[in-house]
Design a protein around this motif. Structure first.
Motif, PDB file in Angstrom:
ATOM      1  N   ASN B   5      27.751   4.468 -55.580  1.00  0.00           N
ATOM      2  CA  ASN B   5      27.952   5.320 -54.415  1.00  0.00           C
ATOM      3  C   ASN B   5      29.439   5.341 -54.081  1.00  0.00           C
ATOM      4  N   LYS B   6      30.017   6.527 -53.986  1.00  0.00           N
ATOM      5  CA  LYS B   6      31.476   6.555 -53.832  1.00  0.00           C
ATOM      6  C   LYS B   6      31.954   6.106 -52.450  1.00  0.00           C
ATOM      7  N   ASN B   7      30.994   6.016 -51.504  1.00  0.00           N
ATOM      8  CA  ASN B   7      31.374   5.511 -50.192  1.00  0.00           C
ATOM      9  C   ASN B   7      31.265   3.987 -50.102  1.00  0.00           C
ATOM     10  N   GLU B   8      30.759   3.394 -51.156  1.00  0.00           N
ATOM     11  CA  GLU B   8      30.547   1.956 -51.096  1.00  0.00           C
ATOM     12  C   GLU B   8      31.638   1.239 -51.872  1.00  0.00           C
ATOM     13  N   TRP B   9      32.106   0.120 -51.329  1.00  0.00           N
ATOM     14  CA  TRP B   9      33.134  -0.644 -52.027  1.00  0.00           C
ATOM     15  C   TRP B   9      32.555  -1.293 -53.276  1.00  0.00           C
ATOM     16  N   PRO B  10      33.386  -1.486 -54.299  1.00  0.00           N
ATOM     17  CA  PRO B  10      32.885  -2.100 -55.526  1.00  0.00           C
ATOM     18  C   PRO B  10      32.383  -3.532 -55.308  1.00  0.00           C
ATOM     19  N   LEU B  11      31.530  -3.934 -56.225  1.00  0.00           N
ATOM     20  CA  LEU B  11      30.955  -5.276 -56.161  1.00  0.00           C
ATOM     21  C   LEU B  11      31.810  -6.240 -56.980  1.00  0.00           C
ATOM     22  N   TRP B  12      31.970  -7.438 -56.473  1.00  0.00           N
ATOM     23  CA  TRP B  12      32.757  -8.461 -57.150  1.00  0.00           C
ATOM     24  C   TRP B  12      31.924  -9.725 -57.326  1.00  0.00           C
ATOM     25  N   GLU B  13      32.145 -10.417 -58.442  1.00  0.00           N
ATOM     26  CA  GLU B  13      31.501 -11.713 -58.648  1.00  0.00           C
ATOM     27  C   GLU B  13      32.490 -12.801 -58.263  1.00  0.00           C
ATOM     28  N   VAL B  14      31.980 -13.823 -57.609  1.00  0.00           N
ATOM     29  CA  VAL B  14      32.843 -14.876 -57.066  1.00  0.00           C
ATOM     30  C   VAL B  14      32.556 -16.210 -57.747  1.00  0.00           C
ATOM     31  N   PHE B  15      33.623 -16.859 -58.168  1.00  0.00           N
ATOM     32  CA  PHE B  15      33.513 -18.184 -58.793  1.00  0.00           C
ATOM     33  C   PHE B  15      34.330 -19.181 -57.980  1.00  0.00           C
ATOM     34  N   ILE B  16      33.709 -20.297 -57.655  1.00  0.00           N
ATOM     35  CA  ILE B  16      34.357 -21.287 -56.778  1.00  0.00           C
ATOM     36  C   ILE B  16      34.506 -22.620 -57.508  1.00  0.00           C
ATOM     37  N   ARG B  17      35.687 -23.197 -57.409  1.00  0.00           N
ATOM     38  CA  ARG B  17      35.894 -24.573 -57.887  1.00  0.00           C
ATOM     39  C   ARG B  17      35.729 -25.485 -56.673  1.00  0.00           C
ATOM     40  N   SER B  18      34.756 -26.388 -56.753  1.00  0.00           N
ATOM     41  CA  SER B  18      34.451 -27.180 -55.554  1.00  0.00           C
ATOM     42  C   SER B  18      35.480 -28.273 -55.321  1.00  0.00           C
ATOM     43  N   ALA B  20      39.214 -30.294 -57.327  1.00  0.00           N
ATOM     44  CA  ALA B  20      40.136 -30.310 -58.458  1.00  0.00           C
ATOM     45  C   ALA B  20      39.503 -31.021 -59.646  1.00  0.00           C
ATOM     46  N   GLY B  21      39.648 -30.457 -60.832  1.00  0.00           N
ATOM     47  CA  GLY B  21      39.117 -31.093 -62.033  1.00  0.00           C
ATOM     48  C   GLY B  21      37.763 -30.559 -62.446  1.00  0.00           C
ATOM     49  N   LEU B  22      37.040 -29.950 -61.527  1.00  0.00           N
ATOM     50  CA  LEU B  22      35.738 -29.378 -61.882  1.00  0.00           C
ATOM     51  C   LEU B  22      35.894 -27.913 -62.287  1.00  0.00           C
ATOM     52  N   ASP B  23      34.862 -27.398 -62.955  1.00  0.00           N
ATOM     53  CA  ASP B  23      34.899 -25.995 -63.368  1.00  0.00           C
ATOM     54  C   ASP B  23      34.619 -25.055 -62.192  1.00  0.00           C
ATOM     55  N   HIS B  24      35.102 -23.830 -62.315  1.00  0.00           N
ATOM     56  CA  HIS B  24      34.676 -22.793 -61.378  1.00  0.00           C
ATOM     57  C   HIS B  24      33.222 -22.457 -61.692  1.00  0.00           C
ATOM     58  N   LYS B  25      32.414 -22.351 -60.641  1.00  0.00           N
ATOM     59  CA  LYS B  25      31.004 -21.993 -60.832  1.00  0.00           C
ATOM     60  C   LYS B  25      30.688 -20.709 -60.080  1.00  0.00           C
ATOM     61  N   HIS B  26      29.793 -19.942 -60.673  1.00  0.00           N
ATOM     62  CA  HIS B  26      29.414 -18.694 -60.013  1.00  0.00           C
ATOM     63  C   HIS B  26      28.779 -18.991 -58.662  1.00  0.00           C
ATOM     64  N   ALA B  27      29.323 -18.381 -57.606  1.00  0.00           N
ATOM     65  CA  ALA B  27      28.822 -18.658 -56.259  1.00  0.00           C
ATOM     66  C   ALA B  27      27.971 -17.509 -55.734  1.00  0.00           C
ATOM     67  N   GLY B  28      28.273 -16.281 -56.204  1.00  0.00           N
ATOM     68  CA  GLY B  28      27.544 -15.122 -55.710  1.00  0.00           C
ATOM     69  C   GLY B  28      28.403 -13.890 -55.849  1.00  0.00           C
ATOM     70  N   SER B  29      28.033 -12.849 -55.116  1.00  0.00           N
ATOM     71  CA  SER B  29      28.818 -11.625 -55.214  1.00  0.00           C
ATOM     72  C   SER B  29      29.051 -11.051 -53.828  1.00  0.00           C
ATOM     73  N   LEU B  30      29.977 -10.117 -53.744  1.00  0.00           N
ATOM     74  CA  LEU B  30      30.270  -9.477 -52.462  1.00  0.00           C
ATOM     75  C   LEU B  30      30.948  -8.133 -52.680  1.00  0.00           C
ATOM     76  N   HIS B  31      31.096  -7.377 -51.617  1.00  0.00           N
ATOM     77  CA  HIS B  31      31.779  -6.087 -51.680  1.00  0.00           C
ATOM     78  C   HIS B  31      33.213  -6.229 -51.179  1.00  0.00           C
ATOM     79  N   ALA B  32      34.136  -5.526 -51.828  1.00  0.00           N
ATOM     80  CA  ALA B  32      35.527  -5.506 -51.366  1.00  0.00           C
ATOM     81  C   ALA B  32      36.207  -4.277 -51.955  1.00  0.00           C
ATOM     82  N   ALA B  33      37.219  -3.770 -51.210  1.00  0.00           N
ATOM     83  CA  ALA B  33      37.902  -2.555 -51.639  1.00  0.00           C
ATOM     84  C   ALA B  33      38.924  -2.831 -52.743  1.00  0.00           C
TER      85      ALA B  33
END
Lengths: 270, 98
Positions: B5-18, B20-33
């Motif tokens: 939908n052109k009125n909707e912001w694109p979807l992004w996948e989010v990865f979080i490192r909890s 230092a030293g650990l891997d980034h893990k998929h946390a979820g997704s969200l909308h952003a311009a």
């Protein structure tokens, strides 16, 4: 004087936090709704620290000074009963004219652009203000400033980017943010008015020099506006009064909502 | 793929490192311009309870996923090859934490 100063900082934080909190459940999208309420909670957290510190100062005053400090009957009864005031008393039982917040923060949310412009002006001020206040000779204020500065740095980054996004966005978003900036401009002057409290606390090394902050504030605003293709409003006349307890009618509505529960059901907890 | 939908912001996948030293893990997704907003939204949505010290975001359309319909050929062949697990070695007692 220090008490008055502490209360002003606390009132600014409480009222701004309340305004941003009004967006809860009404944000344009979920992510921005959460962003605003997070920021709101930063302000409320700062308000709590400052009200606690204000209460501590207040409770050390002689009784005759305490009685004269606030007009609220609810507070006077507490004082006459020999009880100490706490952070909640100061937030929920003070009358409007005893609030010392700037007029800027009590201005309504209106729309997204208006909310962003208000935040941007206030965040820019806060950034430079707390950068100064960390050098306060008062250890408690300096400590609160240090913690706040980290939060405020993020607030400023966030609201600056939104000003650019709206200003340099579509015709509609540009018009809306320029309108908001024009409307709110007259409330920015009060941020830099050195009243008696400011002068006295500055003399004591407690407060910040607002004359030093003003040019920094203006430079930052100009830089962001240039990026956002926005104009600095031409109007030079500035509103003031909040710091002296003379508020717009907006504050009355805010306090009616904010204080209703504690006024109607004193001491209620949940 | 459905049309965005052109009125909707694109979807992004989010990865979080909890931490230092650990891997980034998929946390979820969200909308952003844009990417900047995606980082900030991720900060507000996924790290406000001290969940992380580092964030990656990537536009969801840039994630290439395997086809669930190909699961038989992709993953089944591994099921009867347990010798690929290093569980047939006798470890000396001195080696801990394996």
């Amino acid at each position: 004087m220090k008490l008055d100063y502490t209360l002003r900082l606390a009132d600014d934080a409480l009222i701004m936090g309340h305004r941003l909190g009004e967006w809860c459940g009404h944000g344009p999208i979920l992510e921005q709704d959460i962003a605003l309420t997070n920021t709101s909670l930063d302000h409320l957290g700062r308000a709590r620290s400052l009200y606690q510190y204000a209460a501590e100062q207040f409770n050390q005053l002689p009784t005759e000074n305490k009685i004269k400090a606030f007009s609220s009957v609810a507070l006077q009864e507490t004082i006459l009963a020999g009880k100490n005031l706490d952070e909640d008393d100061l937030a929920f039982l003070r009358d409007g004219w005893d609030f010392r917040n700037h007029l800027l923060v009590e201005q309504p949310n209106n729309d997204w652009a208006y909310t962003i412009a208000r935040s941007f002006f206030y965040d820019t001020f806060n950034y430079y203000f707390f950068s100064e206040l960390i050098h306060s000779s008062d250890e408690s204020l300096a400590a609160i400033a240090e913690k706040s500065l980290k939060e405020v740095t993020y607030h400023l980054r966030w609201s600056s980017e939104w000003v650019v996004r709206l200003g340099d966005g579509t015709d509609e978003s540009h018009a809306k943010i320029q309108y908001a900036v024009d409307e709110l401009w007259m409330y920015t002057g009060e941020l830099f008015v050195m009243n008696e409290t400011d002068k006295e606390t500055l003399r004591q090394g407690i407060g910040a020099d607002l004359n030093k902050i003003q040019p920094l504030w203006l430079d930052r605003v100009k830089a962001i506006f240039e990026e956002a293709t926005l104009n600095i409003p031409a109007g030079k006349w500035m509103q003031q009064g909040g710091k002296e307890g003379r508020h717009s009618e907006n504050l009355g509505y805010i306090l009616a909502e904010l204080q209703f529960m504690q006024r109607a059901y004193p001491g209620m907890e949940w | 793929m459905t049309q965005q939908n052109k009125n909707e912001w694109p979807l992004w996948e989010v990865f979080i490192r909890s931490k230092a030293g650990l891997d980034h893990k998929h946390a979820g997704s969200l909308h952003a311009a844009d990417a900047q907003m995606a980082i900030e939204n991720a900060r507000d949505v996924y790290t406000r309870r001290m969940e992380g010290v580092s964030i990656w975001v990537v536009e969801s359309k840039n994630i290439i996923a395997s086809d669930p319909g190909e699961a038989d050929s992709l993953y089944e062949p591994a099921n009867d090859k347990i010798y690929r697990h290093p569980t047939f070695y006798n470890l000396p007692d001195e080696v801990k934490y394996m």
